[in-house]
Scaffold this active site. Structure first.
Site, mmCIF file in Angstrom:
data_model
loop_
_atom_site.group_PDB
_atom_site.id
_atom_site.type_symbol
_atom_site.label_atom_id
_atom_site.label_comp_id
_atom_site.label_asym_id
_atom_site.label_seq_id
_atom_site.Cartn_x
_atom_site.Cartn_y
_atom_site.Cartn_z
ATOM 1 N N GLU A 61 -2.394 0.757 -1.566
ATOM 2 C CA GLU A 61 -3.175 -0.308 -0.942
ATOM 3 C C GLU A 61 -3.594 -1.375 -1.963
ATOM 4 O O GLU A 61 -3.821 -1.046 -3.129
ATOM 5 C CB GLU A 61 -4.399 0.262 -0.216
ATOM 6 C CG GLU A 61 -5.398 0.989 -1.081
ATOM 7 C CD GLU A 61 -6.536 1.579 -0.263
ATOM 8 O OE1 GLU A 61 -7.684 1.150 -0.505
ATOM 9 O OE2 GLU A 61 -6.295 2.435 0.602
ATOM 10 N N HIS B 100 -9.045 0.333 4.981
ATOM 11 C CA HIS B 100 -10.045 0.970 4.115
ATOM 12 C C HIS B 100 -11.451 0.483 4.486
ATOM 13 O O HIS B 100 -12.233 0.058 3.625
ATOM 14 C CB HIS B 100 -9.753 0.671 2.641
ATOM 15 C CG HIS B 100 -10.335 1.689 1.701
ATOM 16 N ND1 HIS B 100 -9.675 2.141 0.579
ATOM 17 C CD2 HIS B 100 -11.523 2.353 1.716
ATOM 18 C CE1 HIS B 100 -10.425 3.015 -0.061
ATOM 19 N NE2 HIS B 100 -11.549 3.167 0.617
#
Length: 336
Positions: A278, A296
């Site tokens: 990510e 997230h």
């Protein structure tokens, strides 16, 4: 390595480095420290900007987007006393290298348990009840008519079993939410003896929990021993047609194995809030209608993000004042 840093932790020299902008309440607490501040933009710093911002800092407040390794600590120099991460996980910080240099590393446990558990259970409901699929259908403008077979998913309150991998504070909070939905709850944790029961949760080995659960929710920290804990063998152990939810760290799940399990139909769906690379997301995960993806954001409640930033700033304030940090991570000196 001997500690080259000043022996007086109240030494006013050195700025505070903010890797990212904090919430307004946390920013006000930073201002109350009375130190010069460097950084604090919305975008994450690149490697050069991180090192430049750390140079000469007495303290740093970072997030999961910054890798604080030995090179970053050396770039900071001898004034650095504390690195406070606005997160529970601290796998992005080399704690051993920091300890060698006498730098305290802190995190923000406890203040985000409920928000993360809320998000985890929201993902359970979203993937099992096909909420995102229904939303996309309505937004697409395609004609649709209700029918008995339309977007049928797993009814979590009709006898489904939730398996929790990692039974810390967040795992326990998820268990409480699952019990409120009349789910049977199993959990695997190194600190719990298989075959025991507490507060309506039955503990088992990882293999038992995977095999006996309709939905598996991951809540273990990322460590060398938990990296790819959910691998091809673990996914093969799961109940056919099961669901996987991950709000812990992307590296706990082998994404290659997950893609294979989804493609083969071994898993009926997955919901992920964290990813291996990510902010990059493996494009193969975008292929599946039955996969729910969030960026997230498990801790992204207003009060929670305030509390995380305030705790990080409190850690900084206490260490710089010569007091012990409220929440040092395992393996770190506490200061004081």
């Amino acid at each position: 390595m001997s500690d080259p840093r000043p022996t007086d932790p109240t030494d006013p020299t050195g700025h505070l480095y903010l890797a990212r902008a904090l919430t307004d309440r946390a920013a006000a607490a930073v201002a109350d420290l009375g130190r010069p501040v460097v950084g604090g933009s919305d975008a994450p710093p690149d490697r050069d900007a991180l090192h430049a911002g750390l140079a000469g800092a007495a303290a740093a407040v970072v997030t999961v987007t910054e890798r604080v390794d030995a090179a970053a600590l050396d770039a900071a120099g001898p004034a650095l006393r504390v690195v406070a991460t606005v997160s529970v996980g601290f796998d992005h910080i080399d704690v051993a290298a920091a300890a060698e240099r006498g730098v305290v590393v802190t995190n923000t446990p406890g203040v985000l348990d409920r928000a993360t558990a809320d998000h985890a259970f929201a993902l359970v409901l979203a993937v099992c009840r096909r909420v995102a699929e229904g939303d996309r259908l309505v937004r697409s403008g395609q004609p649709w008519v209700w029918g008995p077979r339309m977007l049928v998913g797993l009814d979590v309150s009709a006898g489904a079993t939730l398996g929790i991998v990692g039974y810390g504070r967040i795992g326990q909070a998820v268990a409480r939410r699952a019990r409120a939905f009349d789910m049977t709850v199993l959990a695997a944790s190194p600190s719990r003896r298989p075959g025991t029961e507490q507060d309506g949760v039955t503990f088992g080995t990882l293999e038992q929990v995977l095999a006996d659960s309709d939905v598996v929710s991951v809540h273990t920290p990322l460590t060398p021993t938990t990296r790819h804990l959910i691998d091809a063998a673990a996914l093969a152990t799961m109940r056919p047609g099961g669901y996987l939810v991950n709000t812990a760290r992307g590296g706990v799940v082998d994404e290659d194995a997950l893609v294979d399990a989804l493609r083969s139909g071994r898993l009926r769906g997955a919901a992920l809030d964290v990813f291996v690379g990510e902010p990059r997301v493996d494009p193969r995960l975008l292929e599946f209608d039955q996969v729910v993806l969030t960026p997230h954001t498990a801790s992204a409640g207003e009060a929670t993000r305030d509390a995380m930033g305030l705790l990080a700033v409190r850690n900084v304030a206490d260490v710089l004042a010569g007091r012990a940090a409220p929440t040092p991570v395992p393996g770190s000196p506490a200061g004081g």
